[in-house]
Structures are given as structure tokens and as C-alpha cells.
Enzyme design. Structure first.
Site, PDB file in Angstrom:
ATOM      1  N   LYS A  19      -2.616  23.564  -7.167  1.00 33.40           N
ATOM      2  CA  LYS A  19      -3.106  22.473  -7.683  1.00 33.40           C
ATOM      3  C   LYS A  19      -4.201  22.160  -7.172  1.00 33.40           C
ATOM      4  CE  LYS A  19      -2.667  18.304  -6.059  1.00 33.40           C
ATOM      5  NZ  LYS A  19      -3.972  16.700  -5.918  1.00 33.40           N
ATOM      6  N   SER A  77     -17.492  24.070  -7.829  1.00 31.81           N
ATOM      7  CA  SER A  77     -16.888  23.775  -6.510  1.00 31.81           C
ATOM      8  C   SER A  77     -15.382  23.963  -6.892  1.00 31.81           C
ATOM      9  CB  SER A  77     -17.236  22.199  -6.590  1.00 31.81           C
ATOM     10  OG  SER A  77     -16.382  21.965  -5.632  1.00 31.81           O
ATOM     11  N   LYS A 110     -12.984  28.076  -5.248  1.00 33.98           N
ATOM     12  CA  LYS A 110     -12.227  27.337  -4.182  1.00 33.98           C
ATOM     13  C   LYS A 110     -10.480  28.855  -4.347  1.00 33.98           C
ATOM     14  CE  LYS A 110     -12.863  23.073  -3.398  1.00 33.98           C
ATOM     15  NZ  LYS A 110     -13.684  22.663  -3.601  1.00 33.98           N
TER      16      LYS A 110
HETATM   17  N1  URA Z   1     -12.488  18.723  -5.908  1.00 29.79           N
HETATM   18  C1  URA Z   1     -13.698  19.640  -5.597  1.00 29.79           C
HETATM   19  O1  URA Z   1     -12.988  20.243  -4.988  1.00 29.79           O
HETATM   20  N2  URA Z   1     -14.961  19.367  -5.442  1.00 29.79           N
HETATM   21  C2  URA Z   1     -15.835  18.313  -6.566  1.00 29.79           C
HETATM   22  O2  URA Z   1     -17.135  19.257  -6.947  1.00 29.79           O
HETATM   23  C3  URA Z   1     -14.911  16.982  -6.977  1.00 29.79           C
HETATM   24  C4  URA Z   1     -13.737  18.025  -6.206  1.00 29.79           C
END
Ligand code: URA
Length: 436
Positions: free
Chosen positions: A80, A182, A186
């Protein structure tokens, strides 16, 4: 590659090719692109935006800037991610709850961003807890315990790590393509089977209005689908702090109290259960939503989630007695000051962003990328919207390093929490669900 040509193209409203984006991101990681150039690139994207094809290319380039994990586990690999808020420590409760239900949660979290708190900074308030373990340790903790919450290591999406720190301090966070790339970079690097996005909306969210939050959810869904990552987005309320505490150690304390069943705030519980249930559905760990919700609730009430959390802390180097002695182990601030209500009235609303910025100003967040965090400072016992307060009752408590910082925070907080003569309707926590 000439970085300034790429920046100029975006500054002037052009569309970047996938090669230009790959080159720029490659240069950011290798050092060929300076921090100043990366900040200008982010600002150009902030103002000019990106079309879906560019956002997808940015996401891919960032996710491929480091390792991509693969798993061979006897259960689904789920995660999440929240778009960011104030008092949002859902991850600390949710990851172990889902692990207790049979999911594997390799959660790569971020530092605080702008006015929002970061899970990584919260975990850094636990002495010994290794938020940047080796990839081998990370994978073995996920395999053995079911969850590991860590920060970005130098191996996983390093481009996001660099750009994230620059965006944090250059007012370039609130951009749909930058947030999309972003988060998803990940998550793609983590090799997930399914992702649940908690897209925040309200005065403490990066996308304050519902249409803006919906557009972000849409962008996340489109790019995730193209990359083959199954994603459900849940739009949740951030018009007031999610929990009654905001600040790093204070939120860890709060999460532990929730896991131990000592302080189950209903709004936190609702978000944990809804997001957890969606994760179990994505992982086919429950046949339907009702059963998925019951499983998450049972993981919390039985203590199974608390046990997983405790095991994760120990496996990552934290103290074995954290659950029992959190008050003694976590850092505390020397000054604790109540913020009195100026009159008898209902709590009508919050400028939640301002509350987050108070925590940053107290030292709980960063003004510059290299700044050290003060894990002890923040807010606690914050009232909820709709509560009736008498003149002089505390609206919340400020935890600060000095009296003068506490007094300054107090003044800002009194104007950030609006009082009114009528009780407002209760907030709807889950506003909309975009199922996978
Ligand atoms: N969470 C992130 O990992 N990156 C963002 O830019 C905003 C919230």
C-alpha cells in the site's frame, strides 16, 4: 545529453521523448545532472505537466535506475502507498496486519515530503531499527516475518531517492506526473503482485480537491496498468489529521498503542481495515470484501498484527521490548504545551497543511535535504472536527525543544484550527474506490 536542453524543452511546454527522460534520469543517478538542474527539471514539470506517455517513461526510467526485486514466496506480494498526509501512520499498522493474514509486504517508504510526514522518518525514531538494510536482509525479513518497512536503499529506485529529496525542499511536490512516477517507480522496483493506493484528498493532501485527487488516482491507475501492476485506488479524507498525533516518535507510539488495542481511534481503524481488505482482495486472500474486512479486524484484535510488528522491529535491529516499553524507549521532547481554545465552540475545520508545517518548523521535517530530523517533536491529542470544546480546553498539545518554539507553534495552531457555532456532519473517511 545536454541537461539544460531537456529542461528548456519542458520549460517551454514541449513533449520529452523517452530517450531524453532516460538520459536525464541516468544523469541524475550518475551525477552528470546537478541538484540544481534536477530542481529546475522538477519545476518545469510542475508548471508544464506531462502527457501520459511522458509520465510512463519517467516512471520506467526511475524504476529501472536500480535493482528490481523478484520473489518466490508462498503467498502474494502486496503493498500500500499513501500519497501523503498529516498524522498518517497507517503503514505501521497495516503492513503487519496484512502479513498476519498471509500476504507478504515489502514496503519501501519515503522520508517526509513537504508538510507530510514520512514513514521512513517515523521508523528512524526507533533506535537500532535499520531503515536502509541490505537487499538480502530486506528480502529475508519479508520472507520470514511477512513484512518489512524500509526506506529506499541505494539499490532500489535511487533516482526517486534523489529527486524526492530535491522536490521536498523546492516546492515541487504537488505535481501529478512527479507524484505518479515517484510512487510507482518504488513499487515497480519492489516486484509486487498488487498495490493499493491511498489517494488523499482535503486540506492536508497534495491534491486538496476531489477532482484533483481523482485525476491523480487516474494517472496512477493508467501508468500502473501499462507497467503490468494491478492497482486499486482508495480516495480517503485528509481534511484533518488522520490520527490525533503528528510527528515521528509520537506517531510510532500511537501506532503501537493501536496495534496493542490500547487506543483504537475509529478513523485510523476504518482506513486500516478498508485498505487492508482491498489488499487481501488483490492477493486473493479473501473471497469478498466482508470477509476481507473481518480478517484484518481479527488480525488486529487477536494481537497477531502486533506480534508481526514486534518481530519486524527486532529482525531489523530494533529493541525487543519496544511494544511494552515504547514510552520509555522512544525519544520525548522537553517541552509539552497545551494549545487552548480561544472560546467555547465546535471544532469546525482544519488547515491541515498548516498543522503539518508546524511539525516541520518544530524540527520534525526538513527545510533543506541535509537537515537532521528531531524525532521527538510534534503534536498529540489533537481534537477531531465536530468536537465541542470549552474556552481554554486544549485543542492539541505541542511537543517542542524550547518554550519559544512551542509558543510560536501555539499561535499558528490556534489560527489553523477553526472554531464554529454549529456541529459539522461527521467526515466520510473513504470517499471513492477505483477497483483494479
Ligand atoms: N509519496 C511518494 O512516494 N512520492 C510522492 O511524490 C508523494 C507521495
Amino acid at each position: 545529453m545536454i541537461p539544460q536542453d531537456i529542461i528548456r524543452c519542458k520549460r517551454d511546454g514541449g513533449t520529452l521523448s523517452a530517450t531524453q527522460i532516460e538520459d536525464f534520469i541516468g544523469g541524475l543517478v550518475s551525477g552528470a545532472v546537478s541538484e540544481g538542474q534536477a530542481a529546475a527539471f522538477a519545476m518545469a514539470i510542475f508548471f508544464r505537466g506531462m502527457i501520459a506517455r511522458e509520465t510512463a517513461a519517467l516512471t520506467t526510467a526511475m524504476s529501472e535506475s536500480g535493482l528490481r526485486l523478484s520473489w518466490s514466496l508462498n503467498g502474494p506480494v502486496l503493498d500500500k502507498h499513501s500519497t501523503g498526509g498529516v498524522g498518517d501512520h497507517i503503514s505501521l499498522i497495516l503492513a503487519p496486519a496484512v502479513a498476519a493474514c498471509g500476504g507478504f509486504v515489502p514496503m519501501i517508504s519515503g522520508r517526509g515530503l513537504g508538510h507530510t510526514g514520512g514513514t521512513l522518518d517515523k521508523l528512524d525514531s526507533i533506535v537500532g531499527y535499520e531503515t536502509q538494510p541490505s537487499t538480502d536482509l530486506f528480502q529475508s525479513v519479508v520472507r520470514d516475518i511477512g513484512c518489512a518497512i524500509i526506506g529506499q536503499t541505494s539499490d532500489l529506485a535511487p533516482a526517486d531517492r534523489k529527486l524526492y529529496a530535491i522536490r521536498d525542499v523546492t516546492a515541487t511536490v504537488e505535481s501529478i506526473p512527479l507524484i505518479t512516477a515517484s510512487i510507482l517507480s518504488k513499487k515497480l522496483a519492489a516486484g509486487l503482485d498488487g498495490l493499493v493506493m491511498d489517494v488523499k484528498t482535503g486540506s492536508g493532501a497534495f491534491m486538496p480537491t476531489l477532482p484533483e485527487a481523482q485525476a491523480l488516482a487516474q494517472s496512477l491507475a493508467t501508468v500502473a496498468r501499462e507497467a503490468g501492476l494491478v492497482t486499486t485506488s482508495v480516495l480517503t479524507d485528509m481534511d484533518q489529521p488522520l490520527a490525533s498525533s503528528a510527528g515521528n516518535a509520537l506517531e510510532v507510539l500511537h501506532a503501537i498503542a493501536h496495534l496493542r488495542g490500547e487506543a483504537c481511534e475509529p478513523r485510523v481503524q476504518e482506513v486500516v481495515v478498508e485498505l487492508g481488505a482491498q489488499m487481501l482482495l488483490l492477493g486473493r486472500l479473501a473471497p469478498n470484501l466482508t470477509s476481507a474486512r473481518s480478517k484484518i479486524e481479527a488480525a488486529l484484535t487477536s494481537g497477531a498484527a502486533a506480534e508481526r510488528f514486534a518481530q519486524m522491529v527486532v529482525a531489523l535491529g530494533g529493541p525487543a521490548d519496544l511494544m511494552e516499553r515504547a514510552q520509555q524507549i522512544l525519544p520525548t521532547a522537553p517541552v509539552m504545551m497545551p494549545v487552548p481554545a480561544s472560546r467555547s465552540a465546535y471544532v469546525a475545520g482544519f488547515n491541515t497543511r498548516a498543522l503539518g508545517m508546524v511539525v516541520v518548523a518544530l524540527g520534525g521535517g526538513r527545510m533543506r535535504p541535509q537537515d537532521k530530523i528531531d524525532h521527538a517533536v510534534g503534536l498529540s491529542k489533537c481534537v477531531e472536527a465536530g468536537t465541542f470544546v470549552h474556552k481554554g480546553d486544549p485543542l492539541c498539545f505541542v511537543h517542542a525543544r524550547s518554550m519559544s518554539q512551542a509558543q510560536e507553534a501555539c499561535v499558528t495552531l490556534q489560527s489553523a484550527i477553526t472554531l464554529g457555532d454549529e456541529a459539522s456532519a461527521p467526515t466520510q473517511m473513504v470517499k471513492q474506490i477505483f477497483a483494479a
